[in-house]
Design an enzyme around this catalytic site. Structure first.
Site, mmCIF file in Angstrom:
data_model
loop_
_atom_site.group_PDB
_atom_site.id
_atom_site.type_symbol
_atom_site.label_atom_id
_atom_site.label_comp_id
_atom_site.label_asym_id
_atom_site.label_seq_id
_atom_site.Cartn_x
_atom_site.Cartn_y
_atom_site.Cartn_z
ATOM 1 N N TYR A 142 3.310 -12.265 2.512
ATOM 2 C CA TYR A 142 2.566 -12.637 1.305
ATOM 3 C C TYR A 142 3.536 -13.264 0.311
ATOM 4 O O TYR A 142 4.518 -12.640 -0.092
ATOM 5 C CB TYR A 142 1.870 -11.429 0.670
ATOM 6 C CG TYR A 142 0.958 -11.858 -0.462
ATOM 7 C CD1 TYR A 142 -0.381 -12.089 -0.221
ATOM 8 C CD2 TYR A 142 1.448 -12.091 -1.741
ATOM 9 C CE1 TYR A 142 -1.225 -12.531 -1.238
ATOM 10 C CE2 TYR A 142 0.619 -12.533 -2.756
ATOM 11 C CZ TYR A 142 -0.715 -12.753 -2.498
ATOM 12 O OH TYR A 142 -1.538 -13.206 -3.500
ATOM 13 N N GLN A 148 -7.917 -10.628 -1.067
ATOM 14 C CA GLN A 148 -8.611 -11.154 0.117
ATOM 15 C C GLN A 148 -7.620 -11.603 1.195
ATOM 16 O O GLN A 148 -7.903 -11.493 2.390
ATOM 17 C CB GLN A 148 -9.541 -12.306 -0.275
ATOM 18 C CG GLN A 148 -8.890 -13.508 -0.919
ATOM 19 C CD GLN A 148 -8.861 -13.428 -2.430
ATOM 20 O OE1 GLN A 148 -8.819 -12.342 -2.991
ATOM 21 N NE2 GLN A 148 -8.891 -14.576 -3.086
ATOM 22 N N ASN A 197 0.507 -9.405 -7.358
ATOM 23 C CA ASN A 197 0.027 -8.798 -8.598
ATOM 24 C C ASN A 197 -0.606 -7.434 -8.314
ATOM 25 O O ASN A 197 -0.548 -6.911 -7.191
ATOM 26 C CB ASN A 197 -0.950 -9.741 -9.307
ATOM 27 C CG ASN A 197 -2.200 -10.018 -8.478
ATOM 28 O OD1 ASN A 197 -2.530 -9.294 -7.531
ATOM 29 N ND2 ASN A 197 -2.924 -11.065 -8.827
ATOM 30 N N SER A 218 7.867 -6.378 -12.320
ATOM 31 C CA SER A 218 9.321 -6.403 -12.217
ATOM 32 C C SER A 218 9.980 -5.754 -13.428
ATOM 33 O O SER A 218 9.375 -5.636 -14.502
ATOM 34 C CB SER A 218 9.790 -7.848 -12.068
ATOM 35 O OG SER A 218 11.117 -7.895 -11.607
ATOM 36 N N GLN A 235 14.076 -11.390 -16.887
ATOM 37 C CA GLN A 235 13.094 -10.499 -16.276
ATOM 38 C C GLN A 235 11.764 -10.589 -16.998
ATOM 39 O O GLN A 235 10.699 -10.609 -16.378
ATOM 40 C CB GLN A 235 13.616 -9.065 -16.328
ATOM 41 C CG GLN A 235 13.094 -8.196 -15.213
ATOM 42 C CD GLN A 235 13.502 -8.722 -13.854
ATOM 43 O OE1 GLN A 235 14.638 -9.123 -13.651
ATOM 44 N NE2 GLN A 235 12.581 -8.757 -12.926
ATOM 45 N N HIS A 282 8.887 -13.199 -16.114
ATOM 46 C CA HIS A 282 8.069 -13.082 -14.903
ATOM 47 C C HIS A 282 6.594 -12.833 -15.219
ATOM 48 O O HIS A 282 5.714 -13.427 -14.610
ATOM 49 C CB HIS A 282 8.573 -11.924 -14.032
ATOM 50 C CG HIS A 282 9.669 -12.292 -13.087
ATOM 51 N ND1 HIS A 282 9.508 -13.181 -12.056
ATOM 52 C CD2 HIS A 282 10.951 -11.874 -13.015
ATOM 53 C CE1 HIS A 282 10.640 -13.297 -11.386
ATOM 54 N NE2 HIS A 282 11.531 -12.530 -11.950
ATOM 55 N N GLU A 294 14.389 -1.133 -10.744
ATOM 56 C CA GLU A 294 14.411 -2.123 -9.663
ATOM 57 C C GLU A 294 15.745 -2.864 -9.675
ATOM 58 O O GLU A 294 16.426 -2.966 -8.657
ATOM 59 C CB GLU A 294 13.254 -3.092 -9.866
ATOM 60 C CG GLU A 294 13.200 -4.225 -8.850
ATOM 61 C CD GLU A 294 12.158 -5.264 -9.209
ATOM 62 O OE1 GLU A 294 11.809 -6.063 -8.324
ATOM 63 O OE2 GLU A 294 11.690 -5.301 -10.367
ATOM 64 N N HIS A 295 16.114 -3.419 -10.817
ATOM 65 C CA HIS A 295 17.387 -4.117 -10.998
ATOM 66 C C HIS A 295 18.201 -3.378 -12.054
ATOM 67 O O HIS A 295 17.687 -3.096 -13.144
ATOM 68 C CB HIS A 295 17.169 -5.555 -11.490
ATOM 69 C CG HIS A 295 16.252 -6.364 -10.636
ATOM 70 N ND1 HIS A 295 14.921 -6.560 -10.960
ATOM 71 C CD2 HIS A 295 16.469 -7.035 -9.479
ATOM 72 C CE1 HIS A 295 14.358 -7.321 -10.039
ATOM 73 N NE2 HIS A 295 15.267 -7.626 -9.124
ATOM 74 N N ASP A 311 18.227 -12.683 -7.100
ATOM 75 C CA ASP A 311 16.892 -13.226 -6.874
ATOM 76 C C ASP A 311 16.906 -14.374 -5.874
ATOM 77 O O ASP A 311 15.936 -14.566 -5.128
ATOM 78 C CB ASP A 311 16.292 -13.729 -8.187
ATOM 79 C CG ASP A 311 15.607 -12.632 -8.969
ATOM 80 O OD1 ASP A 311 15.444 -11.532 -8.433
ATOM 81 O OD2 ASP A 311 15.250 -12.884 -10.138
ATOM 82 N N GLU A 352 3.468 29.316 20.042
ATOM 83 C CA GLU A 352 2.477 28.510 19.318
ATOM 84 C C GLU A 352 1.090 28.619 19.936
ATOM 85 O O GLU A 352 0.152 27.968 19.479
ATOM 86 C CB GLU A 352 2.928 27.043 19.280
ATOM 87 C CG GLU A 352 4.203 26.831 18.473
ATOM 88 C CD GLU A 352 4.608 25.370 18.356
ATOM 89 O OE1 GLU A 352 3.987 24.527 19.050
ATOM 90 O OE2 GLU A 352 5.521 25.072 17.569
ATOM 91 N N HIS A 366 1.124 23.567 27.476
ATOM 92 C CA HIS A 366 2.481 23.091 27.226
ATOM 93 C C HIS A 366 3.476 23.898 28.061
ATOM 94 O O HIS A 366 4.353 23.353 28.742
ATOM 95 C CB HIS A 366 2.845 23.240 25.740
ATOM 96 C CG HIS A 366 2.335 22.131 24.876
ATOM 97 N ND1 HIS A 366 1.001 21.910 24.669
ATOM 98 C CD2 HIS A 366 3.005 21.186 24.145
ATOM 99 C CE1 HIS A 366 0.850 20.877 23.852
ATOM 100 N NE2 HIS A 366 2.059 20.414 23.524
#
Length: 429
Positions: free
Chosen positions: A127, A189, A212, A235, A257, A260, A325-326, A359, A413, A418
């Protein structure tokens, strides 16, 4: 942007920033996503066309982009941009090639052979977001590790532009990375199409790539039908800076940042009162004439934070609580501080390592854990597209040496068959 001292509720403010996508908005979005997923599951391509027309304003027919269009996009690409993409591809490829795990094979004490075998998934769905910006870098960061892993079929989805085609630089990057199968569809979708399959788009085994809120919720909903890389939120960058940091560089890195998304977070933890005091003016100076000023100002206003800390140890503790994240370390001696950090998606050490190099072309992957998930997750990697299988081969000696213990454990058990499956072999003449 709020400026506070660490004792004035800094930890609570960081928690609020980390949780910024929760609440009623999330619940409503999740309901919308469920409806979209079901529509695609039931109607296939027809749903993709209708939903694209509804959300993107175009009806992307045909869904698939012809391979010759990708080659044409590469040829039409500005030579300077082509060279930059080639450099990024080369460095990302070299780094990810070193990630390939080796198969494991051991011999046990009784001659049994034990192992773990790695194999790539057959199909990977990539994606690549569109919308507010185009991300050829995301094409490389997803396609390269999938190719290195040995995935046979890469299926890329990306939103159509206003005229029906994705950004040409995105297509050029796909051509460079060897992605030939691209569909002009985005949003929840597109995730549904990759997870369930439609008449045109094949069902895949793993879906990777950021998006998103609706894309993230769709990935969360289809997990179990397919594997996913992570649930990427908005982000974020957290900068730890001392008296050595230049205010113009700190401002630029925070704005890098914030530009974004209005939900992007930009946080400074500093031991320098002077740096904290001079930052607002530096931000305003760089926002003058900024081409994404509205988005950037919204992010800085709502999710920007400056915390004045007593010392770097306190800053590190707050950073670990946030698990960014960063993480940038703009301090005099970054290596010892980096050793102190436990939770971060990526750490950038020193003034010559702005987050932007990560990046685009440093080499490590830029798809990183967000919203505090760096506490337990890491970057997208070659292993995202691999699955390992345990290999077990016992001989008679090994089963005779261990079988009684297996029988005992099985009986404890209450699993009669088994135990019987081992007992019958041990009784064999």
């Amino acid at each position: 942007m709020i400026c506070i001292h660490q004792r004035d509720g800094a930890a609570e403010r960081l928690t609020a920033i980390s949780d910024r996508t929760g609440g009623a908005q999330m619940t409503e979005a999740a309901r919308s996503v469920e409806a979209i997923l079901e529509q695609v599951r039931q109607q296939g391509d027809r749903a993709l066309l209708e939903l694209s027309e509804r959300f993107d304003g175009v009806r992307p027919e045909p869904l698939r982009i012809p391979p010759e269009q990708l080659a044409a996009a590469w040829q039409a690409c500005d030579p300077t941009l082509r060279r930059a993409l080639e450099l990024a591809h080369e460095r990302i490829l070299a780094f990810h090639q070193r990630q390939m795990p080796a198969d494991l094979e051991l011999q046990g004490p009784h001659g049994e052979r034990l192992g773990r075998r790695w194999r790539a998934v057959e199909r990977a769905g990539l994606y690549v977001p569109g919308g507010r910006a185009a991300y050829p870098s995301t094409v490389l960061m997803n396609a390269v590790p999938a190719r290195v892993a040995g995935v046979e079929r890469l299926v890329m989805v990306t939103p159509p532009g206003p005229h029906g085609d994705p950004n040409p630089t995105v297509l050029a990057a796909a051509h460079l990375a060897g992605v030939e199968e691209i569909y002009r569809v985005g949003g929840a979708q597109a995730v549904a199409a990759l997870a369930y399959g439609t008449e045109s788009i094949p069902r895949v085994d793993v879906i990777s790539g950021p998006g998103n809120l609706y894309v993230t919720l769709a990935k969360k909903a289809v997990y179990g039908q397919v594997a996913i890389d992570s649930l990427a939120g908005p982000s974020e960058v957290l900068v730890i800076a001392d008296h050595c940091a230049r205010v113009d560089q700190v401002a630029a890195d925070l704005l890098a940042q914030a530009e974004h998304d209005p939900l992007a977070a930009a946080i400074l933890l500093t031991t320098s009162e002077e740096l904290a005091a001079s930052l607002p003016a530096a931000l305003e100076d760089q926002l003058a004439g900024h081409p994404r000023a509205a988005i950037t100002r919204a992010a800085i206003r709502d999710w920007g934070l400056v915390v004045v800390c007593d010392d770097l140890e306190s800053a590190a503790a707050l950073s670990d609580r946030f698990a960014p994240e960063h993480l940038e370390l703009l301090v005099e001696d970054p290596e010892p501080l980096a050793e102190r950090i436990r939770h971060a998606g990526a750490i950038f050490l020193g003034p010559w390592s702005p987050e932007a190099v990560g990046d685009y072309l440093a080499g490590p992957n830029h798809t990183l854990p967000t919203s505090g998930t760096a506490r337990f997750a890491g970057a997208l990697s070659v292993e995202t597209f691999l699955r390992h299988t345990s290999m077990i081969r016992f001989n008679r000696q090994a089963l005779e040496a261990t079988g009684a213990a297996v029988v005992t454990l099985a009986e404890s058990e209450g699993l009669h068959s088994h135990a019987e499956s081992v007992r019958r072999r041990l009784q064999q003449g």
